[in-house]
Write a protein that holds these residues in place. Structure first.
Motif, mmCIF file in Angstrom:
data_model
loop_
_atom_site.group_PDB
_atom_site.id
_atom_site.type_symbol
_atom_site.label_atom_id
_atom_site.label_comp_id
_atom_site.label_asym_id
_atom_site.label_seq_id
_atom_site.Cartn_x
_atom_site.Cartn_y
_atom_site.Cartn_z
ATOM 1 N N UNK A 15 0.829 -1.212 0.000
ATOM 2 C CA UNK A 15 0.000 0.000 0.000
ATOM 3 C C UNK A 15 0.858 1.255 0.000
ATOM 4 N N UNK A 16 1.937 1.237 0.772
ATOM 5 C CA UNK A 16 2.838 2.387 0.818
ATOM 6 C C UNK A 16 3.479 2.626 -0.546
ATOM 7 N N UNK A 17 3.858 1.544 -1.212
ATOM 8 C CA UNK A 17 4.462 1.658 -2.539
ATOM 9 C C UNK A 17 3.467 2.255 -3.538
ATOM 10 N N UNK A 18 2.206 1.809 -3.456
ATOM 11 C CA UNK A 18 1.176 2.337 -4.350
ATOM 12 C C UNK A 18 0.970 3.833 -4.106
ATOM 13 N N UNK A 19 0.909 4.248 -2.836
ATOM 14 C CA UNK A 19 0.722 5.671 -2.513
ATOM 15 C C UNK A 19 1.864 6.524 -3.057
ATOM 16 N N UNK A 20 3.095 6.049 -2.904
ATOM 17 C CA UNK A 20 4.241 6.811 -3.393
ATOM 18 C C UNK A 20 4.214 6.945 -4.920
ATOM 19 N N UNK A 21 3.867 5.866 -5.604
ATOM 20 C CA UNK A 21 3.835 5.909 -7.069
ATOM 21 C C UNK A 21 2.675 6.783 -7.559
ATOM 22 N N UNK A 22 1.550 6.789 -6.823
ATOM 23 C CA UNK A 22 0.432 7.667 -7.172
ATOM 24 C C UNK A 22 0.835 9.137 -7.047
ATOM 25 N N UNK A 23 1.501 9.445 -5.919
ATOM 26 C CA UNK A 23 1.935 10.827 -5.701
ATOM 27 C C UNK A 23 2.889 11.277 -6.806
ATOM 28 N N UNK A 24 3.779 10.374 -7.208
ATOM 29 C CA UNK A 24 4.736 10.713 -8.273
ATOM 30 C C UNK A 24 4.018 10.858 -9.619
ATOM 31 N N UNK A 25 3.032 9.994 -9.884
ATOM 32 C CA UNK A 25 2.313 10.041 -11.160
ATOM 33 C C UNK A 25 1.617 11.380 -11.347
ATOM 34 N N UNK A 26 1.091 11.933 -10.270
ATOM 35 C CA UNK A 26 0.353 13.190 -10.381
ATOM 36 C C UNK A 26 1.260 14.416 -10.429
ATOM 37 N N UNK A 27 2.570 14.213 -10.434
ATOM 38 C CA UNK A 27 3.490 15.328 -10.679
ATOM 39 C C UNK A 27 3.931 15.384 -12.140
ATOM 40 N N UNK A 28 3.606 14.353 -12.904
ATOM 41 C CA UNK A 28 4.049 14.268 -14.292
ATOM 42 C C UNK A 28 3.190 15.148 -15.199
ATOM 43 N N UNK A 29 3.825 15.713 -16.202
ATOM 44 C CA UNK A 29 3.123 16.566 -17.168
ATOM 45 C C UNK A 29 3.090 15.944 -18.560
ATOM 46 N N UNK A 30 3.548 14.706 -18.665
ATOM 47 C CA UNK A 30 3.498 13.977 -19.932
ATOM 48 C C UNK A 30 2.502 12.830 -19.784
ATOM 49 N N UNK A 31 1.502 12.808 -20.652
ATOM 50 C CA UNK A 31 0.418 11.837 -20.509
ATOM 51 C C UNK A 31 0.905 10.404 -20.707
ATOM 52 N N UNK A 32 1.863 10.191 -21.585
ATOM 53 C CA UNK A 32 2.382 8.839 -21.827
ATOM 54 C C UNK A 32 3.123 8.329 -20.599
ATOM 55 N N UNK A 33 3.936 9.217 -19.986
ATOM 56 C CA UNK A 33 4.683 8.819 -18.780
ATOM 57 C C UNK A 33 3.731 8.522 -17.625
ATOM 58 N N UNK A 34 2.686 9.336 -17.509
ATOM 59 C CA UNK A 34 1.720 9.092 -16.432
ATOM 60 C C UNK A 34 0.955 7.801 -16.666
ATOM 61 N N UNK A 35 0.625 7.510 -17.921
ATOM 62 C CA UNK A 35 -0.067 6.264 -18.240
ATOM 63 C C UNK A 35 0.790 5.060 -17.855
ATOM 64 N N UNK A 36 2.100 5.156 -18.092
ATOM 65 C CA UNK A 36 3.004 4.071 -17.728
ATOM 66 C C UNK A 36 3.070 3.880 -16.217
ATOM 67 N N UNK A 37 3.079 4.999 -15.488
ATOM 68 C CA UNK A 37 3.139 4.920 -14.027
ATOM 69 C C UNK A 37 1.853 4.313 -13.447
ATOM 70 N N UNK A 38 0.718 4.703 -13.971
ATOM 71 C CA UNK A 38 -0.554 4.143 -13.501
ATOM 72 C C UNK A 38 -0.641 2.663 -13.860
ATOM 73 N N UNK A 39 -0.131 2.292 -15.031
ATOM 74 C CA UNK A 39 -0.120 0.876 -15.424
ATOM 75 C C UNK A 39 0.747 0.057 -14.476
#
Length: 469
Positions: free
Chosen positions: A358-382
């Motif tokens: 759960x902690x790992x998921x929260x950290x990756x979510x927080x990082x994903x929402x700092x991205x300004x490139x849609x492809x990079x964010x899609x990869x992080x959410x995947x």
């Protein structure tokens, strides 16, 4: 001349003539001839300004063209502006006219009377000014002006209707187009009754507010502003309510729904972290590991917080800024010895694999929402979805399905970079408006108050406007 006074909260006894006090002719056509001071039932003093009223020549002409004659006289009493803390009334005989030809009657015109209330226009304007200020409750204005609370409420509702509606029925169409919208529902009354508001994310103004939380609210809003206005809208920030997103996509397919970090994390904490903690606590108790189960007690908010928040809370506790009353572990004298919240959090992650996930998921979510490139964010959410899939836990699998079902709206944040922050701010204003007025049974009036509150700018330093010598 004999005047019969109405008993509107004025005691008949305790009358004192004050011949020295006469009001100037600010009330057009009224001539003050005598003033007496009385005592109201509330204990406040009341100046009663008695006099006579001019009869305009236009009033004497009937619609049929004949000259009307005096038929009767009625004593009229109007509340007027206070003089200091003393209330005041204007009292005069009002003439009833009758046409000798068609027998029609009409009352003498009082130019300074408010249209729908037995008060002067000056008092009505003063009450409006106090209400426009935004800091006085209806009860405050009622006391300051000497009016009844219901009268003040009616004046305020009329003021808001003139300001935000057409003819008191339909909301005015927004003058400026909006690029980004925000939408959310809020609790209107007890009994699962809700209302929905739509705001302009650029200035925070409420554009539409209506009962319900279904697609119909969005349909009505689009019909109100028109498709030409909607063509300028690019995205709408909303929560995970599928009805809102679907309604916008059905009517305006070019508008992109955006799901922000706050709502994603809220769902994750409420439906995943909290439930996993309960499951793990029950599992440890069934296995007889009572010590480990005990360590999970009172850790809900620690597990839901991110690491920076835990560090901040620990630092504030060391500096003596806060005192946690829930557990002695986090008292200032134990922070250094135990390490505080962050140390407790690390210990929980070390002891439990699912909580670490759960902690790992929260950290990756927080990082994903700092991205300004849609492809990079899609990869992080995947990647987050793969982690949830690999865990095999039912709650994490539910979160994976949530991300998958809202994937396009989540990664759209990288393009539009908008959030529901101002929407949540309006929700807080709604609570403040309701608390300020001790509740509003009149929904139409309450909605107008919310719209008005969204247009009032917050003054961070009101003392800066003080005029210095």
């Amino acid at each position: 001349m004999d005047y019969t006074l109405h008993n509107d909260g004025i005691q008949a006894e305790s009358v004192q003539k004050t011949e020295f006090l006469q009001i100037p002719s600010l009330l057009f056509g009224f001539h003050n001839t005598e003033t007496v001071e009385k005592k109201a039932c509330s204990g406040r003093n009341v100046y009663c300004f008695m006099g006579k009223l001019d009869l305009p020549e236009d009033d004497r002409i009937c619609t049929c063209g004949c000259r009307m004659t005096v038929n009767n006289r009625f004593t009229t009493e109007l509340r007027h502006l206070n003089i200091g803390s003393t209330l005041s009334r204007v009292i005069f005989p009002r003439i009833q006219l009758m046409c000798p030809s068609c027998k029609k009657t009409k009352m003498q015109t009082v130019l300074f009377k408010a249209e729908r209330h037995r008060i002067t226009q000056q008092l009505e304007r003063y009450a409006r000014d106090l209400l426009e200020h935004g800091t006085y409750t209806l009860k405050d204005v009622a006391y300051i002006t000497g009016l009844g609370k219901n009268v003040v409420k009616d004046i305020d509702k009329e003021r808001l209707q003139e300001k935000y509606t057409i003819g008191g029925k339909e909301l005015k169409k927004p003058e400026k187009s909006a690029k980004y919208l925000g939408i959310d529902e809020f609790k209107l009354h007890n009994g699962r009754r809700y209302a929905t508001h739509i705001i302009n994310l650029e200035n925070g103004h409420v554009l539409w507010i209506a009962k319900g939380k279904s697609k119909r609210v969005v349909y009505d809003f689009i019909a109100h502003v028109g498709m030409d206005w909607m063509e300028n809208v690019e995205a709408v920030a909303c929560d995970m309510n599928a009805d809102f997103a679907d309604a916008f996509e059905e009517k305006c397919p070019w508008i992109q729904p955006v799901f922000d970090h706050f709502h994603i994390v809220k769902n994750f904490n409420d439906k995943v972290v909290s439930e996993i903690r309960k499951d793990e606590q029950r599992r440890l108790i069934d296995e007889g590991n009572l010590e480990a189960a005990k360590s999970l007690k009172k850790t809900k908010y620690i597990l839901m917080s991110n690491r920076s928040t835990l560090q901040k809370k620990d630092q504030e506790a060391v500096e003596g800024k806060i005192i946690h009353h829930g557990s002695p572990l986090f008292r200032t004298d134990n922070i250094v010895r135990t390490g505080g919240r962050e140390a407790k959090y690390d210990a929980l992650l070390k002891e439990n694999r699912l909580l670490f996930t759960c902690d790992l998921v929260k950290e990756k979510l927080a990082h994903a929402y700092t991205l300004t490139d849609e492809i990079a964010m899609a990869q992080e959410i995947s990647d987050i979805m793969d982690i949830c899939e690999a865990s095999g836990n039912g709650h994490l699998l539910w979160f994976r399905r949530l991300l998958d079902g809202h994937f396009e709206g989540i990664i759209a944040h990288a393009t539009f970079f908008i959030s529901s922050g101002k929407v949540e701010g309006i929700n807080q204003k709604i609570k403040n408006v309701r608390r300020h007025g001790y509740g509003y049974p009149d929904d139409e009036y309450f909605f107008l108050k919310v719209i008005d509150a969204s247009h009032q700018a917050y003054d961070h330093n009101p003392l800066s406007h003080k005029i210095c010598d």
